[in-house]
Structure formats: structure tokens, C-alpha cells
Design an enzyme around this catalytic site. Structure first.
Site, PDB file in Angstrom:
ATOM      1  N   ASP A 112       6.844   3.316  -9.301  1.00 26.84           N
ATOM      2  CA  ASP A 112       6.910   2.563 -10.553  1.00 26.84           C
ATOM      3  C   ASP A 112       6.696   3.534 -11.707  1.00 26.84           C
ATOM      4  O   ASP A 112       6.107   4.607 -11.533  1.00 26.84           O
ATOM      5  CB  ASP A 112       5.832   1.480 -10.586  1.00 26.84           C
ATOM      6  CG  ASP A 112       6.162   0.292  -9.689  1.00 26.84           C
ATOM      7  OD1 ASP A 112       7.355  -0.005  -9.509  1.00 26.84           O
ATOM      8  OD2 ASP A 112       5.226  -0.333  -9.188  1.00 26.84           O
ATOM      9  N   ASP A 128      12.858  -3.572 -10.210  1.00 26.84           N
ATOM     10  CA  ASP A 128      12.128  -4.796 -10.557  1.00 26.84           C
ATOM     11  C   ASP A 128      12.813  -5.537 -11.704  1.00 26.84           C
ATOM     12  O   ASP A 128      12.890  -6.763 -11.698  1.00 26.84           O
ATOM     13  CB  ASP A 128      10.687  -4.469 -10.963  1.00 26.84           C
ATOM     14  CG  ASP A 128       9.883  -3.813  -9.857  1.00 26.84           C
ATOM     15  OD1 ASP A 128      10.201  -4.031  -8.673  1.00 26.84           O
ATOM     16  OD2 ASP A 128       8.935  -3.078 -10.188  1.00 26.84           O
TER      17      ASP A 128
END
Length: 159
Positions: A112, A128
Site C-alpha cells: 500500500d 483498492d
């Protein structure tokens, strides 16, 4: 028709993996770009699912992701005649799902990097974003009853 969705999915997964490969060149926790008060790009790893749920359960999440992707593929290839925007959304969802699944399998956690600074929110990535936007579009289509192309007889009577 689904061929284009799959091409989109492969493109999103490839772009997602390319960005994540770049992010992994930075030290864990390192901020490598920032717009003060708005967002920071910061190397992070999530061994769980959304909002770090099920942290440390990477093998279980990888298997669950594979099952969900297979179910979505079955749904997408079913007898439904999805409207073009639904097919695009499914392509985005597949691409994001594949990108995050690859991270789980290859790196034991999802890379991330997008950190919003103006609101308290978990760090996330391109995959995402693709998944979340796709779900939003599909939900809107379902609630508006616009997920499928009208049947020929309906189409004929509306002329």
C-alpha cells in the site's frame, strides 16, 4: 464483450504491479512524495484485508480472493447481458483483485502507499481504488435497475 473487460483487468493489474514495484524500491515507512495536508505516498504493507482486517492471515485471504475472483468470473460470463459500464466495472474489479492477489502470493502482504492526510483513513493502493470504484458503479447500476441490457422485446417496445 468480456474480452475487453479481461484486457482492462490485465492492464489494471499490470499497472498496479508496476507502481507497487516502484514503491518497494523505498524503505518500509518511507514517504517518497507528499502534498502537505492532502496526501502522502508512503511504502506500507498490509497482511490483512480492507482496513487491516484479518491481519496475518495472508494464505486464507489469498484463497478467499481466488474463490471470489472465480465467482465473479462465473457471474460475468453467465447468461446476463451486462451494460457496457458494468463490464468496465467488472474489468476494474478483476484487475484490482488480481493485483492484490499477486501481492499476497508473491510478497505475503499487499503493498500500500496512498495515505490521505486530510482525513483519518487506512493507507491503500491503485488496486483498492479500482475495486472500490467498481463496486460503487455496480451498486448504482443495481439500484437503478440498469445492470443488464434490455431484452430485445423491451428494446423494440421502447422505440
Amino acid at each position: 464483450m468480456m474480452k475487453r473487460s479481461m484486457i482492462l483487468a490485465v492492464g489494471i493489474a499490470a499497472l498496479d504491479q508496476a507502481v507497487k514495484a516502484y514503491v518497494r524500491t523505498f524503505e518500509y515507512g518511507e514517504v517518497f512524495f507528499e502534498i502537505p495536508g492532502v496526501l502522502a505516498l508512503k511504502h506500507s504493507v498490509n497482511t490483512g484485508a480492507a482496513f487491516s482486517a484479518f491481519s496475518g492471515k495472508t494464505p486464507m485471504l489469498a484463497i478467499l480472493s481466488l474463490i471470489l475472483l472465480a465467482a465473479m468470473y462465473g457471474f460475468a460470463c453467465g447468461k446476463m447481458r451486462l451494460v457496457p459500464v458494468a463490464r468496465i466495472a467488472l474489468g476494474c474489479m478483476f484487475g484490482g483483485g488480481i493485483g492484490n492477489l499477486m501481492d499476497r502470493v508473491l510478497f505475503s502482504g499487499v503493498t500500500d502507499y496512498i495515505c490521505l492526510l486530510f482525513v483519518e483513513f487506512p493507507i491503500f493502493n491503485l488496486a483498492d481504488v479500482a475495486i472500490t470504484c467498481a463496486i460503487g458503479v455496480l451498486l448504482i447500476l443495481v439500484f437503478m435497475d440498469r445492470l443488464e441490457e434490455p431484452a430485445e422485446e423491451e428494446h423494440e417496445s421502447s422505440r
